[in-house]
Design an enzyme around this catalytic site. Structure first.
Site, short mmCIF file in Angstrom:
data_model
loop_
_atom_site.label_atom_id
_atom_site.label_comp_id
_atom_site.label_asym_id
_atom_site.label_seq_id
_atom_site.Cartn_x
_atom_site.Cartn_y
_atom_site.Cartn_z
N GLY A 76 45.74 -46.59 -43.07
CA GLY A 76 44.46 -46.39 -43.74
C GLY A 76 43.74 -47.64 -44.18
O GLY A 76 42.71 -47.55 -44.83
N GLU B 221 41.87 -49.71 -42.65
CA GLU B 221 40.49 -49.82 -42.17
C GLU B 221 39.52 -49.03 -43.03
O GLU B 221 38.32 -49.32 -43.03
CB GLU B 221 40.39 -49.32 -40.72
CG GLU B 221 40.86 -50.30 -39.68
CD GLU B 221 42.37 -50.41 -39.63
OE1 GLU B 221 42.87 -51.40 -39.09
OE2 GLU B 221 43.06 -49.50 -40.14
N THR C 279 48.89 -51.99 -45.01
CA THR C 279 49.67 -50.77 -44.85
C THR C 279 50.86 -50.95 -43.89
O THR C 279 50.77 -51.68 -42.91
CB THR C 279 48.78 -49.62 -44.34
OG1 THR C 279 47.98 -50.10 -43.26
CG2 THR C 279 47.87 -49.13 -45.44
N ASN D 56 46.72 -55.21 -41.74
CA ASN D 56 45.54 -56.02 -41.98
C ASN D 56 44.96 -55.79 -43.38
O ASN D 56 45.38 -54.89 -44.10
CB ASN D 56 44.46 -55.68 -40.95
CG ASN D 56 44.19 -54.19 -40.88
OD1 ASN D 56 44.91 -53.46 -40.23
ND2 ASN D 56 43.16 -53.72 -41.58
N ASP E 66 42.09 -58.51 -38.08
CA ASP E 66 42.93 -57.33 -37.87
C ASP E 66 44.18 -57.67 -37.07
O ASP E 66 44.65 -56.90 -36.25
CB ASP E 66 42.15 -56.21 -37.17
CG ASP E 66 42.94 -54.90 -37.09
OD1 ASP E 66 43.79 -54.67 -37.95
OD2 ASP E 66 42.71 -54.13 -36.13
N ASN F 282 50.23 -54.17 -29.21
CA ASN F 282 49.94 -53.25 -30.29
C ASN F 282 51.21 -52.48 -30.65
O ASN F 282 52.31 -53.02 -30.57
CB ASN F 282 48.77 -52.33 -29.92
CG ASN F 282 47.99 -51.86 -31.12
OD1 ASN F 282 48.44 -51.00 -31.87
ND2 ASN F 282 46.82 -52.44 -31.34
#
Length: 724
Positions: free
Chosen positions: A220, A222, A279, A299, A344, A431
């Site tokens: 969460g 972002e 997070t 991030n 990020d 990723n």
């Protein structure tokens, strides 16, 4: 370097349930499809179904036919000792069975196979218990996620799997609940809410369980939250400890010494008012001998450090690898991969533990290839940096200073004054898709990717009324001209990269036309298995990278495969289902490569398998007949800004959907007529959240006009191609 004081502070660098067990039913209606060519059912599970504990996980190599935890073992190597399937016979692999999931969206789970049952998850956190030999549904648990909260997630309604422990299956549900499920019946035993439901928290990661403590984080950042990781009692669901990753309100006492230290690296008041981020949404690993839990943190919130922290400070413990005591959550050490992150560059990517010979000594190491493009090897006892090299081309840093452990920034990624094209992009050089480590070859197999992103300062602290994502950036100006868009797509690519962590260099690589390929599995059969964005499942020789086998999957495959053995026969399972953030947001830029509908399935292969997949979905699309465009150029640009701030995260940049959710250029007459009602929540029960609190009617009109313009663009493109 890499020392720590006794406070542990690092002083150097760094419910709907279908219970069908034992009923002997034919379950075609429940599974959606049933393969009649599958082998006979496996033997009945032991009386104590899924009776997994720490001793059993630590001794996983003594029962190599099972897959007991997310990465098979606590060290998360994702290497199987099974070798029945090997380089000599892998070309004989065939589909043994397939099982259709309920929702066709991103599918990211690694299945668990224990005591003769497979447990896995699909979109919206639905849990399935399957017969691992036939694919027969034994039970299904649907946690009943409210579809209207789908917009709380940055990256889709995905889930990465479950954890078994002493007869129960543990699920981190999308809405923040931690749920214990009876492994035999599929009935809920208890549920605990782990997040503040008034904020944009979600859970997509798989739990880990250590000595009866269920460890779970959340996502969460972002959308503005404060990160943490928590432990819960496996029997009762009681919270045992919580460790925050970033400091809270400086006017209140810090939770511990680690937060006191972190507070000195943050500035201003935006960060704690908007959450700060950090997070723990995916990776964890555990060393039983050192009794250390390793987590990766995410991030910042907002992304842009200029607004998050007055443009200064390391902002601990963002983008960090952190070692904690699993009994208490006590901080031990950390290493920050990207101090003061503003791109990020999360460090939530897969963490792998191994013992390897370096400079003549056997060392306990921790390895990670996070988003920022460097492959890190750390001493996992102390956090000391052993080595770091970039594993794909990057431009934001030229290397890592081995004295300080900090990146040597180039300045090419400083977008505080002028827009900059930064490599890697927020999709990362790697990723969440797990990498794997093969102790026989000494190589790590990384689903690597090359992507760039044009970063541009928004010019103010981000306002939620203008930008749902709490990033502090202007939406990237994705070109809408087809030729220019194709040129952008050609800048994206992927690799299956075999990386030597001792030499810090590539041993071999396989190039892919697109990023966002699947996680990897390696086996003692000298094999590496991986699914691909272009809809295949593959096997390569682990030592040389030779393609030895491939089979169609009907959809992009992003999850990591796993393998198991029952009654002397080895199986390999892929969770297939295209989705995740790249698929939602940017795949339109490479639509000729990866634009497709998702078909979420479990695909299981064995030597000599004879099952077949149904034909892929190929729903016809009718060219739209859009209403008249009435807005001027300035209004269309305002609508474009609104769209990319609020809608592109699901419906795609430049209003080009990847096929996972509706392409808004193709809206029907009825949808155009209902546009404002839909934006206000008329289809919330289908996963389209309400934006009525963010968009006044006049802004809805601007947004609608931009989409009408993009629909006219589509018709014009079709007409021009027809004329050719």
């Amino acid at each position: 370097m890499g020392t720590q004081d006794r406070l542990g502070l690092h002083t150097g660098p760094r419910t709907a349930t279908i219970a069908l067990l034992g009923l002997g039913l034919t379950l075609a209606a429940c599974s959606g499809e049933r393969d009649t060519t599958a082998a006979p059912p496996a033997k009945a599970a032991e009386e104590r179904t899924a009776w997994v504990d720490g001793d059993r996980i630590r001794a996983a190599n003594e029962t190599p036919g099972e897959w007991l935890s997310h990465g098979r073992t606590y060290d998360e190597q994702r290497h199987s000792p099974l070798d029945q399937i090997n380089t000599d016979n892998v070309d004989q692999l065939g589909l043994a069975w397939h099982f259709k999931l309920d929702v066709d969206r991103g599918t990211e789970a690694t299945p668990i196979v224990v005591d003769g049952v497979m447990y896995t998850t699909g979109p919206y956190s639905i849990v399935y218990a399957l017969n691992p030999v036939t694919g027969e549904l034994l039970w299904k648990f649907d946690p009943g996620i409210d579809r209207s909260i789908a917009g709380r997630a940055c990256c889709g309604v995905v889930n990465r799997g479950v954890a078994p422990w002493k007869g129960k299956i543990y699920l981190g549900a999308f809405d923040g609940r931690l749920i214990a499920i009876d492994a035999k019946t599929g009935e809920q035993v208890w549920a605990t809410q782990t997040v503040d439901t008034t904020k944009n928290y979600t859970i997509t990661g798989a739990p880990r369980i250590i000595d009866g403590k269920v460890i779970i984080g959340n996502g969460g950042a972002e959308l503005g939250v404060r990160g943490y990781v928590s432990a819960y009692d496996a029997e009762t669901g009681e919270q045992l400890w919580r460790w925050y990753t970033v400091p809270g309100d400086p006017n209140k006492p810090a939770e511990n010494a680690a937060m006191e230290a972190a507070q000195k690296t943050w500035f201003g008041d935006v960060y704690y008012k908007q959450g700060g981020g950090g997070t723990v949404w995916d990776s964890m690993a555990y060393d039983p001998e050192l009794d250390l839990l390793y987590i990766g943190t995410g991030n910042g919130s907002p992304w842009n450090i200029k607004y998050r922290s007055e443009g200064k400070g390391d902002n601990l413990y963002l983008s960090s690898i952190v070692a904690l005591k699993p009994d208490t959550g006590e901080y031990v050490w950390h290493y920050q991969t990207t101090p003061g992150d503003t791109w990020d560059y999360t460090a939530t990517q897969h963490i792998v533990l191994a013992d390897m010979e370096i400079d003549g000594d056997t060392r306990p190491v921790l390895m990670q290839a996070p988003k920022n493009g460097f492959f890190y090897v750390l001493d996992r006892a102390t956090g000391e940096l052993i080595s770091a090299e970039n594993f794909v081309p990057i431009n934001w840093a030229s290397g890592i200073d081995m004295e300080t452990g900090r990146p040597i920034k180039t300045g090419l990624a400083d977008y505080s004054d002028t827009p900059k094209l930064v490599v890697p992009s927020p999709y990362g050089a790697h990723n969440w898709q797990p990498m794997s480590y093969n102790p026989d070859t000494g190589l790590v197999y990384i689903p690597a990717q090359i992507t760039g992103h044009l970063f541009e300062d928004e010019g103010k602290v981000p306002a939620h009324a203008l930008n749902l994502w709490n990033v502090g950036l202007l939406p990237m100006k994705i070109p809408e001209d087809p030729a220019a868009l194709q040129a952008v797509g050609q800048q994206f690519s992927g690799k299956l990269l075999a990386w030597d962590p001792v030499k810090q260099e590539a041993a071999w690589a396989v190039d892919y036309a697109s990023p966002w390929n699947g996680g990897t599995l390696t086996t003692a059969g000298n094999l590496v298995f991986q699914g691909t964005a272009d809809g295949r499942v593959t096997a390569y020789s682990a030592d040389a990278g030779e393609l030895l086998w491939e089979s169609p999957a009907n959809t992009g495959v992003i999850a990591a495969p796993m393998t198991y053995e029952i009654d002397g026969e080895q199986y390999v399972t892929f969770m297939a289902g295209w989705g995740g953030t790249f698929a939602l947001v940017a795949a339109g830029a490479a639509e000729d490569i990866v634009r497709r509908q998702s078909e979420s399935r479990v695909l299981t292969f064995k030597l000599g398998g004879k099952a077949t997949l149904p034909p892929p979905k190929n729903d016809p699309i009718t060219l739209p007949n859009p209403p008249a465009l009435t807005a001027n150029a300035e209004q269309i640009e305002a609508g474009r800004q609104l769209y990319h701030g609020l809608c592109a995260g699901c419906h795609g940049a430049a209003a080009i959907s990847s096929g996972l959710v509706p392409d808004l250029r193709y809206m029907s007459d009825d949808t155009h007529a209902m546009f404002n009602q839909i934006v206000a929540g008329a289809r919330a029960d289908r996963g389209m959240p309400s934006f009525v609190h963010l968009l006044p009617v006049e802004q809805m009109a601007l947004l609608h006009q931009y989409l009408i313009k993009r629909s006219h663009d589509l018709v014009a493109l079709h007409d021009s191609r027809e004329a050719e």
